[in-house]
Design an enzyme around this catalytic site. Structure first.
Site, PDB file in Angstrom:
ATOM      1  N   ASN B   8       0.829  -1.196   0.000  1.00  0.00           N
ATOM      2  CA  ASN B   8       0.000   0.000   0.000  1.00  0.00           C
ATOM      3  C   ASN B   8       0.863   1.245   0.000  1.00  0.00           C
ATOM      4  O   ASN B   8       0.372   2.365   0.115  1.00  0.00           O
ATOM      5  CB  ASN B   8      -0.934   0.025   1.224  1.00  0.00           C
ATOM      6  CG  ASN B   8      -2.170  -0.837   1.001  1.00  0.00           C
ATOM      7  OD1 ASN B   8      -2.682  -0.935  -0.113  1.00  0.00           O
ATOM      8  ND2 ASN B   8      -2.622  -1.467   2.064  1.00  0.00           N
ATOM      9  N   HIS B  11       4.471   5.433  -2.753  1.00  0.00           N
ATOM     10  CA  HIS B  11       5.680   5.668  -3.544  1.00  0.00           C
ATOM     11  C   HIS B  11       6.006   4.459  -4.417  1.00  0.00           C
ATOM     12  O   HIS B  11       6.256   4.576  -5.605  1.00  0.00           O
ATOM     13  CB  HIS B  11       6.878   5.943  -2.629  1.00  0.00           C
ATOM     14  CG  HIS B  11       6.751   7.171  -1.813  1.00  0.00           C
ATOM     15  ND1 HIS B  11       6.362   7.142  -0.491  1.00  0.00           N
ATOM     16  CD2 HIS B  11       6.962   8.468  -2.108  1.00  0.00           C
ATOM     17  CE1 HIS B  11       6.354   8.371  -0.017  1.00  0.00           C
ATOM     18  NE2 HIS B  11       6.699   9.206  -0.973  1.00  0.00           N
ATOM     19  N   ASP B  76      10.741  -6.808  -1.533  1.00  0.00           N
ATOM     20  CA  ASP B  76      11.368  -6.371  -0.305  1.00  0.00           C
ATOM     21  C   ASP B  76      12.678  -5.727  -0.718  1.00  0.00           C
ATOM     22  O   ASP B  76      13.359  -6.212  -1.620  1.00  0.00           O
ATOM     23  CB  ASP B  76      11.593  -7.521   0.677  1.00  0.00           C
ATOM     24  CG  ASP B  76      11.749  -6.999   2.107  1.00  0.00           C
ATOM     25  OD1 ASP B  76      11.191  -5.931   2.433  1.00  0.00           O
ATOM     26  OD2 ASP B  76      12.432  -7.651   2.913  1.00  0.00           O
ATOM     27  N   PHE B 166      12.099   8.637  -1.360  1.00  0.00           N
ATOM     28  CA  PHE B 166      11.666   8.331   0.010  1.00  0.00           C
ATOM     29  C   PHE B 166      12.727   7.452   0.660  1.00  0.00           C
ATOM     30  O   PHE B 166      13.723   7.080   0.034  1.00  0.00           O
ATOM     31  CB  PHE B 166      10.293   7.669   0.015  1.00  0.00           C
ATOM     32  CG  PHE B 166      10.215   6.371  -0.746  1.00  0.00           C
ATOM     33  CD1 PHE B 166      10.228   6.354  -2.135  1.00  0.00           C
ATOM     34  CD2 PHE B 166      10.142   5.163  -0.083  1.00  0.00           C
ATOM     35  CE1 PHE B 166      10.161   5.162  -2.837  1.00  0.00           C
ATOM     36  CE2 PHE B 166      10.080   3.961  -0.782  1.00  0.00           C
ATOM     37  CZ  PHE B 166      10.087   3.962  -2.158  1.00  0.00           C
TER      38      PHE B 166
END
Lengths: 206, 206
Positions: B8, B11, B76, B166
């Protein structure tokens, strides 16, 4: 395109070459002059396939042979038996040897492994199992890595059946069939096997 | 084709949607109504991406929603700093939190992580590092799995630079550039980043 398949196992090489589409050439370790033993120290099939591919890729670069190929891929395959909580898994190829400490020639190793599987499952009704193949592909000129996994579910027989294939093939019946991989024609096995599934995914990624 | 990207994070979702070719629709966890917390208990990036994809795939099947999508993929990402022997690695997103025990909002977590990295490297000349993204793709109707990995090498700055991106972006300069991921235009980052490399490989496999 041209890839090194990090194996000298003639059965696996012919499976791989049969599945590859035209235009993709597969070199064996023998073809590139690699004659070291690769220690499979990984704790998972995934790690072992990665170790094999990385060892060969690094060797190609170190020996100025990286122009020979676009990339290197290596597989590791395991038989995971439900009633044995996934054993022999990463030790599939060396299962009997790990017990006896005796290193046998290839064909005798296969036979000893099959006999061990039948012995371990003696009297057991839960005979579910799966073959899993993990393939790791490394490109020589790129910081990317691809890994594909193929699984085929099935059951372990109570006795050996069939002469074709290799390894555990004569005691494994794939789901949806009533013959072992050792009895099924090679063309069928090459369409439905764990290695075929992984290779089909791999081909899509090449 | 339509795939669920098990995230979710806005970015990441926009990075993924920008890279996907036309004709491939990406659903977020929000889009499919999945609102559980997935515990990332893996010891490697590879395991965590697999856990996330498997959790969502199993949830879709259990809730009769498997027709919503052709498959699920999850990523990940880790920052591996050479001088810290690959830390924070699998703990990249929770690095500062693991030290302080304090759970902060997203933007403050990012800032605390960056500050920790700068602190840990204070006075160190070896500032080499790499971002690594691992993506696992599962098809809902097939016993195959694909995993791709993308790496981008670079160096850690001595202070934060730039506002875009980010996470650790403002302290990471990718190899071949003199600006951080926080300073580089999004279009450039989306072409050269670890996630972009992994996604480009993934797209080839779809």
């Amino acid at each position: 395109m041209r890839f090194v398949f990090a194996s000298n196992n003639t059965h696996k090489l012919s499976e791989v070459r049969e599945i590859m589409p035209e235009g993709i050439e597969i070199l064996s370790l023998h073809d590139i002059g690699f004659d070291q033993e690769i220690e499979e120290t990984g704790l998972t099939l995934s790690e072992n396939s990665k170790i094999k591919a990385e060892t060969v890729a690094e060797w190609l670069i170190k020996n100025d042979k990286s122009t020979l190929t676009d990339g290197v891929f290596a597989d590791d395959t395991g038989l995971e038996i439900d009633a044995l909580l996934g054993a022999p898994g990463v030790y599939t190829a060396r299962w009997a040897e790990r017990e006896t400490g005796i290193h046998l020639p290839e064909m005798e190793t296969y036979a000893a492994n099959r006999q061990k599987a039948l012995r371990e499952l003696e009297g057991k009704t839960n005979r579910g199992a799966q073959f899993k193949t993990v393939i790791t592909l490394l490109y020589l000129n790129s910081d990317t890595r691809v890994q594909v996994e193929g699984i085929v579910r099935g059951t372990i027989t109570t006795e050996e059946r069939g002469q074709s294939g290799f390894g555990y093939d004569p005691i494994f019946i794939p789901e949806g069939y009533d013959k072992t991989f050792g009895e099924l024609p090679t063309e069928i096995k090459n369409n439905i096997s764990h290695r075929a599934k992984a290779l089909t995914e791999l081909v899509k990624c090449l």
